[in-house]
Design an enzyme around this catalytic site. Structure first.
Site, mmCIF file in Angstrom:
data_model
loop_
_atom_site.group_PDB
_atom_site.id
_atom_site.type_symbol
_atom_site.label_atom_id
_atom_site.label_comp_id
_atom_site.label_asym_id
_atom_site.label_seq_id
_atom_site.Cartn_x
_atom_site.Cartn_y
_atom_site.Cartn_z
ATOM 1 N N GLY A 93 0.787 -1.232 0.000
ATOM 2 C CA GLY A 93 0.000 0.000 0.000
ATOM 3 C C GLY A 93 0.812 1.272 0.000
ATOM 4 N N THR A 129 1.935 3.163 -2.629
ATOM 5 C CA THR A 129 1.423 4.163 -3.578
ATOM 6 C C THR A 129 0.080 4.717 -3.123
ATOM 7 O OG1 THR A 129 2.557 3.008 -5.378
ATOM 8 C CG2 THR A 129 0.831 4.564 -5.982
ATOM 9 N N SER A 188 21.769 -14.334 8.390
ATOM 10 C CA SER A 188 20.947 -14.586 9.581
ATOM 11 C C SER A 188 20.820 -16.068 9.926
ATOM 12 C CB SER A 188 19.552 -13.984 9.392
ATOM 13 O OG SER A 188 18.889 -14.584 8.288
ATOM 14 N N LYS A 220 9.801 -12.220 10.543
ATOM 15 C CA LYS A 220 10.262 -13.549 10.967
ATOM 16 C C LYS A 220 9.438 -14.065 12.143
ATOM 17 C CE LYS A 220 15.031 -12.867 9.405
ATOM 18 N NZ LYS A 220 16.450 -12.709 9.794
#
Length: 813
Positions: free
Chosen positions: A401, A403, A720, A763
């Site tokens: 969302g 734009t 990670s 995550k």
């Protein structure tokens, strides 16, 4: 008796042309009087106080007859009184033309005594007087001004006094005559001039005639009248004729060059001009209306003096350009563009904080950080006079969302909204515009966007700024954006087409990007980065209920309450048929279900108001994604890791196994270099600290270890997974099982430290979806967890570590 050499000169210079056929009546030169003798009258019988006639624009010479136009009542009274009487008047040239009753200082010292031959009343109410010059005189004082000027007559020592006319003077007159006739030939003289010249008797009259008719300024003619000798007058005349002849030769040369160089394009130009005139005669519009319209619009503009001066300069160019020329339309388009730009015209904007907050909440669910930043900006603008707006950059995954958020911000602020898509832009000129010297030139997207906005303070969205192409030969558009997005520079933004500075400091620029990796570091430094995170399951459910379903019902011809989706159905669609951070694919899936219902309604079939789960598979097919679920029970060397992707977070299984060998490390699963380095660091740390990790050195030396990450077709990279790979290796070497309800993420170093990583929110949400209950993180990631809404963390336990060895007691059984 005619001048003895005039005929000879005409035959030599004019080529024997015959002008006798021009039966043009001219005034007699002396009414039968021998004018050559008349000129020698140094003191004709007249009183010392004589009427004075001031003359403008010309000089009367002795022996010449000159018509003058009478405009002043004072002069008209004088001329009517003495006309035809033979009385002498003094004709003196006026130094200036603006004094109706000239003072003595306004008149030259030397004038000419003259007689008024006739006064003629013309049909158009003009009055013409014919004057015949006699001899020069010096004007003394003006003694009266009513009913006309009266002044003192004194003797004047000029060339018109009686003196011996030497042979050299006659030769000079002959030279003068030849050059004057040559000049007349090139200047296309009238028949009356030639006929009058051939009727002249005597050299003195010839010199004065030429002096009277030569095309020079009044001051120069007055100097000729005041010449002390005829020789001086002749020399001065020769010089003037030489200058006029040179100018005439130059004019002929230019005309000849112009005629020779006229090519097809020039002929077309003149033909187009004639066509344009014909069209105007047939009723077509003239460009005068266009010019008047431009000036009217310009008078209402709020631009600065510098811009107004530039516009007037460009307007002068338009007036000098023929309307049939191609350059005319180019110049006209440029002026219209200047008038279309909103120079210093600010639109109204909302200052109500509560109204703005309500508008943002009604259009977007969540995104609290973004909303808070917009409200902070509104508060600052309301409290200060400063109108410089910050430059924001919304960074997030596709479909989150960004734009539409820019449009909502414009609505909340009450400002005009304009959007420019930068994806694929590869030319600097698309930002700065083209120079007007190029055919088809146009302004850049920034100036075009300001014209579209109509105000100088819109919300300007630069969509997909990270998709700008920089590797090309047409300049660097990303570098051109530096000036646009720098608050210290954009108050004087220079567009090549506009070619004058334009103020962008009042514009609220909002850039959008999926990642900051493709943005130039200098440009990134000028923007305030706002992360737009992906939506979690609960947020997607609310967005679907409040926004997506009602919107799709309306777009597909249903009322908002025609039928509903249960939370169970929406959850199934989110988990099994979409996998994204945003909701774009979810909206498409909802639209597909609604269209299927529209087919049934249009076919007259009965359809329940509530859509159930059993309707999904016939419409959407088999689930597109498998459930991201943790392993069912503890296993050796199978560890659950957490990863971030473009579509959000996900769980990642790290598998390890040992085999007899020489202590080598093998990795598979389409791993990137960074991830391979993490595995190498973990392996080297284990070999260096085998004793403290309770790993048999002999087994370590005589065993190979293989690391694999499932879904080998999917590329994987990043640091990670370091702590996860380390745990899988230790489990494989020790044979200890790993708890199934644990997941972990963190980067490792050779000294055994665990360092923070990004994407914690995504995550954690992925771990919760997969049924994970405990998550191991670096201690420095604690602040990221605290920023997450607590309701989304229900059922999760977090374990924070700083050293690699701390994870083993937590997860190994």
């Amino acid at each position: 008796m005619k001048n003895e050499y005039i005929d000879e000169l005409f035959n030599d210079v004019m080529g024997g042309s015959d002008t006798s056929s021009a039966m043009i009546e001219v005034l007699p030169m002396a009414d039968g009087t021998n004018m050559e003798e008349f000129l020698f009258e140094t003191d004709p019988s007249c009183p010392d106080i004589i009427p004075i006639l001031p003359m403008t624009g010309n000089v009367l010479f002795p022996g010449t007859i000159t018509p003058i136009n009478i405009a002043r009542d004072m002069s008209l009274r004088l001329l009517r009184k003495v006309a035809g009487s033979g009385e002498y008047i003094g004709v003196v040239t006026q130094r200036n033309d603006y004094s109706d009753i000239p003072a003595r200082s306004d008149l030259y010292d030397i004038g000419c005594l003259a007689q008024v031959v006739k006064v003629i009343d013309m049909p158009n109410s003009d009055v013409i007087a014919i004057l015949r010059g006699s001899c020069c005189f010096r004007l003394g004082e003006i003694v009266s001004v009513k009913p006309f000027l009266m002044g003192e007559k004194q003797a004047a020592a000029t060339a018109d006094l009686i003196e011996t006319f030497s042979k050299e003077d006659r030769e000079s007159v002959k030279i003068l005559s030849r050059r004057y006739i040559s000049y007349l030939k090139s200047a296309n003289p009238s028949d009356i001039t030639i006929k009058t010249l051939k009727e002249i008797r005597g050299p003195r009259m010839l010199v004065n005639f030429i002096a009277s008719h030569i095309d020079i300024d009044v001051a120069s003619k007055q100097k000729l009248l005041e010449a002390p000798t005829f020789a001086d007058r002749i020399v001065a005349l020769i010089r003037h004729i030489q200058g006029l002849s040179a100018m005439e030769d130059l004019r002929h040369e230019i005309q000849e060059k112009t005629r020779v160089s006229m090519d097809k394009q020039q002929r077309e130009y003149f033909l187009n001009q004639q066509m344009h005139i014909i069209q105007e005669e047939l009723g077509g519009a003239s460009n005068e209306a266009e010019v008047a319209h431009l000036r009217e619009r310009a008078s209402k503009m709020l631009w600065s003096d510098e811009v107004a001066e530039h516009f007037n300069h460009e307007m002068d160019k338009l007036l000098r350009t023929n309307s049939a020329s191609p350059d005319y339309s180019v110049q006209l388009n440029y002026l219209n563009l200047m008038l279309d730009l909103p120079w210093n015209y600010r639109g109204s904007f909302n200052t109500d904080m509560h109204k703005a907050r309500k508008r943002l909440d009604s259009n977007h669910f969540g995104l609290e950080k973004v909303k808070e930043r917009i409200l902070e900006m509104m508060a600052v603008l309301n409290l200060t006079e400063q109108r410089k707006s910050p430059v924001l950059c919304l960074v997030g995954a596709p479909g989150t969302g960004k734009t539409s958020l820019g449009k909502s911000i414009a609505s909340a602020l009450g400002r005009n909204y304009v959007r420019v898509a930068l994806g694929g832009v590869h030319d600097e000129a698309e930002i700065r515009g083209h120079r007007r010297t190029y055919v088809g030139s146009m302004p850049g997207r920034i100036i075009s966007g300001m014209i579209k906005a109509g105000v100088s303070n819109p919300v300007f969205v630069l969509d997909e700024i990270d998709k700008v192409q920089t590797n090309n030969f047409s300049g660097d558009p990303m570098a051109a954006l530096l000036e646009v997005l720098d608050p210290e520079q954009n108050l004087a933004f220079h567009d090549n087409y506009l070619d004058i500075d334009y103020d962008l400091s009042n514009v609220l620029f909002i850039a959008t990007a999926n990642s900051t990796a493709g943005i130039h570091p200098a440009l990134l430094d000028r923007m305030e980065i706002i992360e737009v995170p992906g939506y979690i399951m609960e947020e997607k459910l609310q967005i679907a209920k409040q926004y997506l379903v009602p919107r799709q019902l309306t777009e597909n011809g249903f009322k908002r309450n025609s039928f509903t989706f249960t939370a169970e159905v929406l959850r199934k669609m989110i988990e099994d048929y979409t996998r994204e951070s945003g909701v774009r694919q979810l909206e498409k899936t909802i639209a597909k279900v609604i269209r299927n219902r529209a087919v049934k309604v249009a076919s007259g079939e009965e359809a329940p108001k509530r859509i159930g789960i059993n309707e999904l598979r016939p419409v959407l097919g088999l689930p597109l994604h498998q459930d991201e679920r943790r392993v069912d029970e503890p296993r050796v060397a199978v560890v659950t890791g957490l990863a971030w992707t473009q579509v959000g977070g996900t769980i990642l299984f790290i598998e390890a196994c040992t085999s007899k060998g020489k202590g080598t490390l093998t990795m598979t699963g389409n791993l990137g270099d960074v991830m391979k380095e993490s595995a190498t660091r973990a392996f080297e740390y284990i070999k260096a600290n085998a004793t403290s990790l309770n790993i048999d050195d002999e087994k370590l030396e005589n065993s190979n270890i293989h690391i694999h990450v499932p879904e080998g077709a999917t590329p994987k990279d990043g640091p990670s997974a370091g702590i996860t790979i380390f745990t899988a290796m230790v489990s494989a070497f020790t044979g200890r099982k790993v708890r199934a309800d644990f997941a972990m993420t963190g980067e490792i170093t050779l000294r055994g430290a665990v360092t923070p990583v990004g994407g914690i929110r995504e995550k954690i949400l992925a771990a919760k979806r997969a049924g994970i209950t405990d998550i191991v993180l670096c201690n420095d990631n604690r602040r990221d967890v605290e920023d997450i809404t607590q309701q989304y963390l229900a059922g999760l336990t977090f374990h924070y570590i700083t050293d690699m060895s701390q994870v083993l007691p937590l997860v190994l059984i």
